[in-house]
Enzyme design. Structure first.
Site, PDB file in Angstrom:
ATOM      1  N   GLU A 101      37.920  37.150  47.213  1.00 42.57           N
ATOM      2  CA  GLU A 101      38.637  37.141  45.753  1.00 42.57           C
ATOM      3  C   GLU A 101      37.756  36.772  44.798  1.00 42.57           C
ATOM      4  O   GLU A 101      36.780  36.092  45.048  1.00 42.57           O
ATOM      5  CB  GLU A 101      39.838  36.269  46.103  1.00 42.57           C
ATOM      6  CG  GLU A 101      40.902  36.150  44.743  1.00 42.57           C
ATOM      7  CD  GLU A 101      41.195  37.680  44.264  1.00 42.57           C
ATOM      8  OE1 GLU A 101      40.531  38.628  43.973  1.00 42.57           O
ATOM      9  OE2 GLU A 101      42.610  37.742  44.205  1.00 42.57           O
ATOM     10  N   ASP A 102      37.932  37.125  43.674  1.00 40.40           N
ATOM     11  CA  ASP A 102      37.145  36.679  42.448  1.00 40.40           C
ATOM     12  C   ASP A 102      37.459  35.598  42.079  1.00 40.40           C
ATOM     13  O   ASP A 102      36.606  34.511  41.841  1.00 40.40           O
ATOM     14  CB  ASP A 102      37.115  37.919  41.354  1.00 40.40           C
ATOM     15  CG  ASP A 102      38.534  38.221  40.862  1.00 40.40           C
ATOM     16  OD1 ASP A 102      39.581  37.600  41.365  1.00 40.40           O
ATOM     17  OD2 ASP A 102      38.490  38.847  39.800  1.00 40.40           O
ATOM     18  N   ASP A 105      43.814  31.888  40.384  1.00 40.93           N
ATOM     19  CA  ASP A 105      44.618  31.539  39.126  1.00 40.93           C
ATOM     20  C   ASP A 105      45.974  30.598  39.404  1.00 40.93           C
ATOM     21  O   ASP A 105      45.854  29.333  39.851  1.00 40.93           O
ATOM     22  CB  ASP A 105      44.539  32.412  38.320  1.00 40.93           C
ATOM     23  CG  ASP A 105      45.150  31.925  36.860  1.00 40.93           C
ATOM     24  OD1 ASP A 105      44.898  30.999  36.279  1.00 40.93           O
ATOM     25  OD2 ASP A 105      45.846  32.887  36.150  1.00 40.93           O
ATOM     26  N   THR A 109      49.017  35.843  43.871  1.00 39.98           N
ATOM     27  CA  THR A 109      48.244  36.976  44.549  1.00 39.98           C
ATOM     28  C   THR A 109      47.852  36.614  45.780  1.00 39.98           C
ATOM     29  O   THR A 109      48.243  37.199  46.857  1.00 39.98           O
ATOM     30  CB  THR A 109      47.321  37.494  43.629  1.00 39.98           C
ATOM     31  OG1 THR A 109      47.834  37.673  42.173  1.00 39.98           O
ATOM     32  CG2 THR A 109      46.676  38.880  44.031  1.00 39.98           C
ATOM     33  N   LEU A 110      47.123  35.707  45.983  1.00 40.25           N
ATOM     34  CA  LEU A 110      46.485  35.332  47.384  1.00 40.25           C
ATOM     35  C   LEU A 110      47.461  34.870  48.188  1.00 40.25           C
ATOM     36  O   LEU A 110      47.363  34.941  49.535  1.00 40.25           O
ATOM     37  CB  LEU A 110      45.559  34.250  47.200  1.00 40.25           C
ATOM     38  CG  LEU A 110      43.986  34.805  46.952  1.00 40.25           C
ATOM     39  CD1 LEU A 110      42.666  33.562  46.990  1.00 40.25           C
ATOM     40  CD2 LEU A 110      43.442  35.719  48.260  1.00 40.25           C
ATOM     41  N   PHE A 154      39.501  31.518  30.047  1.00 42.68           N
ATOM     42  CA  PHE A 154      39.504  32.935  30.457  1.00 42.68           C
ATOM     43  C   PHE A 154      38.137  33.306  30.609  1.00 42.68           C
ATOM     44  O   PHE A 154      37.174  33.326  29.649  1.00 42.68           O
ATOM     45  CB  PHE A 154      40.535  34.018  29.599  1.00 42.68           C
ATOM     46  CG  PHE A 154      40.639  35.263  30.251  1.00 42.68           C
ATOM     47  CD1 PHE A 154      41.607  35.303  31.137  1.00 42.68           C
ATOM     48  CD2 PHE A 154      39.556  36.241  29.896  1.00 42.68           C
ATOM     49  CE1 PHE A 154      41.810  36.516  31.741  1.00 42.68           C
ATOM     50  CE2 PHE A 154      39.822  37.550  30.566  1.00 42.68           C
ATOM     51  CZ  PHE A 154      41.008  37.583  31.610  1.00 42.68           C
ATOM     52  N   ASP A 161      37.032  41.109  34.541  1.00 43.50           N
ATOM     53  CA  ASP A 161      37.231  41.923  33.325  1.00 43.50           C
ATOM     54  C   ASP A 161      38.288  41.211  32.283  1.00 43.50           C
ATOM     55  O   ASP A 161      39.032  40.420  32.842  1.00 43.50           O
ATOM     56  CB  ASP A 161      37.525  43.304  33.596  1.00 43.50           C
ATOM     57  CG  ASP A 161      39.134  43.284  34.241  1.00 43.50           C
ATOM     58  OD1 ASP A 161      39.394  42.561  34.911  1.00 43.50           O
ATOM     59  OD2 ASP A 161      39.882  44.125  33.613  1.00 43.50           O
ATOM     60  N   ARG A 167      33.028  43.812  33.185  1.00 46.91           N
ATOM     61  CA  ARG A 167      32.634  43.647  34.754  1.00 46.91           C
ATOM     62  C   ARG A 167      31.094  43.657  35.068  1.00 46.91           C
ATOM     63  O   ARG A 167      30.629  43.092  36.211  1.00 46.91           O
ATOM     64  CB  ARG A 167      33.359  44.753  35.582  1.00 46.91           C
ATOM     65  CG  ARG A 167      34.941  44.610  35.558  1.00 46.91           C
ATOM     66  CD  ARG A 167      35.345  45.792  36.775  1.00 46.91           C
ATOM     67  NE  ARG A 167      36.863  45.922  36.297  1.00 46.91           N
ATOM     68  CZ  ARG A 167      37.765  45.104  36.774  1.00 46.91           C
ATOM     69  NH1 ARG A 167      37.599  44.020  37.461  1.00 46.91           N
ATOM     70  NH2 ARG A 167      39.119  45.434  36.432  1.00 46.91           N
TER      71      ARG A 167
HETATM   72  P1  IMP Z   1      46.661  34.755  40.459  1.00 41.60           P
HETATM   73  O1  IMP Z   1      47.681  35.394  41.253  1.00 41.60           O
HETATM   74  O2  IMP Z   1      47.476  34.217  39.189  1.00 41.60           O
HETATM   75  O3  IMP Z   1      45.929  33.642  41.213  1.00 41.60           O
HETATM   76  O4  IMP Z   1      45.633  35.665  39.668  1.00 41.60           O
HETATM   77  C1  IMP Z   1      44.671  35.967  40.198  1.00 41.60           C
HETATM   78  C2  IMP Z   1      44.243  37.240  39.546  1.00 41.60           C
HETATM   79  O5  IMP Z   1      44.018  37.176  38.107  1.00 41.60           O
HETATM   80  C3  IMP Z   1      42.438  37.471  39.628  1.00 41.60           C
HETATM   81  O6  IMP Z   1      42.153  38.113  40.952  1.00 41.60           O
HETATM   82  C4  IMP Z   1      42.135  38.193  38.438  1.00 41.60           C
HETATM   83  O7  IMP Z   1      42.259  39.432  38.652  1.00 41.60           O
HETATM   84  C5  IMP Z   1      43.044  37.657  37.191  1.00 41.60           C
HETATM   85  N1  IMP Z   1      42.426  36.551  36.530  1.00 41.60           N
HETATM   86  C6  IMP Z   1      42.827  35.032  36.491  1.00 41.60           C
HETATM   87  N2  IMP Z   1      42.213  34.544  35.693  1.00 41.60           N
HETATM   88  C7  IMP Z   1      41.175  35.538  35.166  1.00 41.60           C
HETATM   89  C8  IMP Z   1      40.105  35.188  34.323  1.00 41.60           C
HETATM   90  O8  IMP Z   1      39.870  34.019  33.879  1.00 41.60           O
HETATM   91  N3  IMP Z   1      39.230  36.235  34.176  1.00 41.60           N
HETATM   92  C9  IMP Z   1      39.708  37.483  34.475  1.00 41.60           C
HETATM   93  N4  IMP Z   1      40.716  37.618  35.444  1.00 41.60           N
HETATM   94  C10 IMP Z   1      41.332  36.731  35.794  1.00 41.60           C
END
Ligand code: IMP
Length: 178
Positions: A101-102, A105, A109-110, A154, A161, A167
């Protein structure tokens, strides 16, 4: 790098630093999965640059697959309900899976993907994320391999992105709206 009107970029993690860290994660994975059938599962789209560098830092026979997810939108965001837009091409039965994963947050999602993958008969499932924003976490997810912890800002670049922009930046940058 040209920015868009009203936006400024500040380098948070330079490419050389990222490269060094990704190589050390690759070495660690190489040691941990010696003799095993490893499958890296990238979560699109943000992980594609990290995945490309990581896979070349792993000295093992390794297969690569991708999933794309979409959240159901703001109303259900806190529930962590996500929709699978693109599923894996092959099953994970008996495979040792590392989810790539990138950024983590909220973790929603994970958390979903991790549970989903573990219910599909993989021999083991671990998570590897380049970035971690721990201050934003809503659900705990195990981060077995982690690149960098970053503050609640952010960021864009190295695959990440904002509305599909930036990206292609080699560095991870803060996006400052002016
Ligand atoms: P989570 O489900 O809130 O953990 O969201 C994770 C997803 O949110 C990542 O895979 C990114 O696609 C997006 N995301 C969260 N923070 C950032 C950021 O600072 N920059 C870009 N994308 C982000």
């Amino acid at each position: 790098m040209q920015t868009f009107p009203g936006e400024r970029l500040e380098v948070l993690l330079a490419h050389s630093e990222i490269k060094h860290r990704v190589e050390s994660i690759g070495k660690r994975i190489t040691m941990d999965y010696d003799g095993k059938a490893l499958l890296l599962v990238g979560i699109l789209k943000g992980s594609f640059v990290f995945m490309a560098d990581l896979v070349r830092s792993i000295d093992l026979p390794v297969a690569v697959d991708f999933m794309a997810m979409s959240s159901y939108g703001a109303a259900t965001k806190s529930s962590g309900v996500v929709r699978i837009l693109k599923d894996l091409d092959h099953g994970v039965d008996g495979r040792h899976v590392v989810i790539v994963e990138d950024i983590v947050d909220t973790g929603l999602t994970l958390n979903y993907i991790y549970g989903h993958m573990r219910s599909r008969g993989a021999a083991s499932v671990k998570i590897c994320s380049l970035l971690d924003k721990p201050s934003r976490r809503q659900v705990a997810v195990p981060l077995h391999y982690k690149g960098f912890e970053i503050p609640d800002e952010f960021v864009v670049g190295y695959g990440l992105d904002v509305d599909e922009r930036y990206r292609n930046l080699p560095d991870v940058c803060r996006l400052v709206q002016e």
